[in-house]
Design an enzyme around this catalytic site. Structure first.
Site, mmCIF file in Angstrom:
data_model
loop_
_atom_site.group_PDB
_atom_site.id
_atom_site.type_symbol
_atom_site.label_atom_id
_atom_site.label_comp_id
_atom_site.label_asym_id
_atom_site.label_seq_id
_atom_site.Cartn_x
_atom_site.Cartn_y
_atom_site.Cartn_z
ATOM 1 N N HIS A 17 -2.643 1.188 2.271
ATOM 2 C CA HIS A 17 -2.380 0.945 3.701
ATOM 3 C C HIS A 17 -1.584 -0.348 3.870
ATOM 4 O O HIS A 17 -0.548 -0.371 4.557
ATOM 5 C CB HIS A 17 -3.711 0.854 4.452
ATOM 6 C CG HIS A 17 -3.580 0.459 5.887
ATOM 7 N ND1 HIS A 17 -3.548 1.368 6.905
ATOM 8 C CD2 HIS A 17 -3.464 -0.767 6.471
ATOM 9 C CE1 HIS A 17 -3.424 0.742 8.069
ATOM 10 N NE2 HIS A 17 -3.372 -0.562 7.830
ATOM 11 N N GLU A 18 -2.069 -1.420 3.253
ATOM 12 C CA GLU A 18 -1.401 -2.715 3.378
ATOM 13 C C GLU A 18 -0.040 -2.710 2.696
ATOM 14 O O GLU A 18 0.877 -3.432 3.112
ATOM 15 C CB GLU A 18 -2.280 -3.829 2.795
ATOM 16 C CG GLU A 18 -3.614 -4.023 3.506
ATOM 17 C CD GLU A 18 -3.466 -4.365 4.977
ATOM 18 O OE1 GLU A 18 -2.413 -4.915 5.372
ATOM 19 O OE2 GLU A 18 -4.401 -4.059 5.754
ATOM 20 N N HIS A 21 2.608 -1.830 5.226
ATOM 21 C CA HIS A 21 3.043 -2.990 6.009
ATOM 22 C C HIS A 21 3.951 -3.895 5.167
ATOM 23 O O HIS A 21 4.992 -4.357 5.638
ATOM 24 C CB HIS A 21 1.830 -3.804 6.469
ATOM 25 C CG HIS A 21 0.941 -3.099 7.434
ATOM 26 N ND1 HIS A 21 1.410 -2.457 8.568
ATOM 27 C CD2 HIS A 21 -0.417 -2.947 7.468
ATOM 28 C CE1 HIS A 21 0.392 -1.944 9.248
ATOM 29 N NE2 HIS A 21 -0.726 -2.225 8.591
#
Length: 344
Positions: A17-18, A21
């Site tokens: 997920h990170e 980003h």
């Protein structure tokens, strides 16, 4: 062993997920100050280039900390200095990567174990399905206009609409048929039944079918998560049924115990299947328009794009801070509830 497996699964899903980003931030020329796994004090870390990579004490959560994300910065590479569309792309990338991860894991599981087509295995005599003419081998394609691709969708839909009339579209020998099923109350089970037995056998397919059913798999978990949230909001399920990290660790442990006698491959496939659900769930939850979540940040960015004027950063920061406090309180309450259920 079970706790270690659960932590590794969580860590992998959160890091992915990170990573979404992180990669979109780098793509848009945004300075990333720290990329970390976990929360709290740093256990170990190193700096490469402009970014510090670290492992935190608490094994849940993670962060991609960008310059100017939550504070004013005059740095031309700060998050706040980029266009609204660049910022939206960076924020959306985290949940998007969760859906991508779920899709990639689904490919592995479906390639190895096959998929569950919505084929009727048998019908119960004297119940609506048999009386309406459904037969073993029929393939259900729609329920009340909703397209069906997996048998689990049939099970979940009939569970949600257990006491409602359902219009069923199905195929038999290449021809399309339809019927209406009105559930019948069964005294013995205490439930409304339509009288359909699902096919427990999973089918294997070619490369195109594997990709196709991997999309259906991710779609199923996204829809299931949204329906579960709707049931929570409308009171169809109680708050006590929510699970946090402790509850999920227990559930992963229970899954491991149930399948460990089946061998290494069965363990891996079941844990991957659980990871598909968790990753899709995390993607959906993060897109909710709530403060402190990616969806909350996207909401402010959408407002900015419509107004062509940025929302006051101070006001936005206060909203996100309040949301973070409430989110942490919710996590504490859910964790307490999880621990309480361990002793019931």
């Amino acid at each position: 062993m079970k706790i270690i497996i659960a932590i590794l699964m969580f860590s992998f899903i959160i890091i992915f997920h990170e990573l979404g980003h992180f990669l979109l931030a780098k793509k848009n020329g945004i300075r990333v100050n720290e990329f970390c796994l976990g929360l709290g004090p740093t256990i170990v870390g190193f700096t490469k280039g402009e970014t510090k990579y670290s492992l935190k004490l608490l094994p849940f959560g993670g962060a991609c900390m960008m310059e100017g994300e939550d504070e004013e910065s005059s740095d031309e590479r700060a998050f706040s200095q980029k266009s609204v569309w660049a910022r939206m792309a960076v924020v959306f990338a985290g949940p998007a990567f969760n859906f991508i991860l779920a899709f990639l894991l689904a490919i592995i599981v479906i390639a190895a174990a096959g998929f569950d087509r919505p084929v009727v295995a048998d019908v119960m005599e004297g119940y609506p399905a048999a009386e309406a003419g459904l037969q073993a081998g029929d393939t259900i394609t729609e329920l009340n206009g909703k397209s069906i691709h997996l048998y689990r969708e049939v099970s979940f839909y009939t569970y949600l609409h257990a006491d409602e009339e359902i219009e069923v579209e199905y195929q038999r020998d290449g021809k399309q048929y339809s019927c209406t099923l009105t559930p019948q109350y069964d005294e013995e089970s205490g439930r409304y039944l339509f009288g359909i037995y699902g096919n427990s056998m999973r089918e294997r397919g070619n490369v195109l079918q594997i990709l196709q059913y991997s999309v259906y798999e991710v779609k199923y978990w996204i829809c299931t998560t949204l329906e579960s949230l709707k049931m929570l909001v409308t009171g169809q399920v109680s708050f006590n049924e929510l699970s946090g990290p402790v509850g999920i660790v227990k559930s992963i442990g229970d899954t491991y115990d149930e399948v460990k006698t089946g061998g290494f491959l069965l363990i891996i496939l079941n844990l991957l299947n659980y990871s598909i659900m968790l990753s899709a769930n995390l993607g959906v939850m993060n897109l909710l328009p709530l403060p402190a979540l990616d969806g909350g940040r996207l909401f402010f960015l959408i407002v900015e794009a419509i107004r062509r004027k940025r929302v006051n950063p101070e006001h936005e920061g206060m909203v996100h801070f309040a949301g973070l406090v409430l989110l942490l309180l919710l996590m504490v309450v859910v964790m307490f509830n999880d621990i309480r259920k361990l002793f019931i």
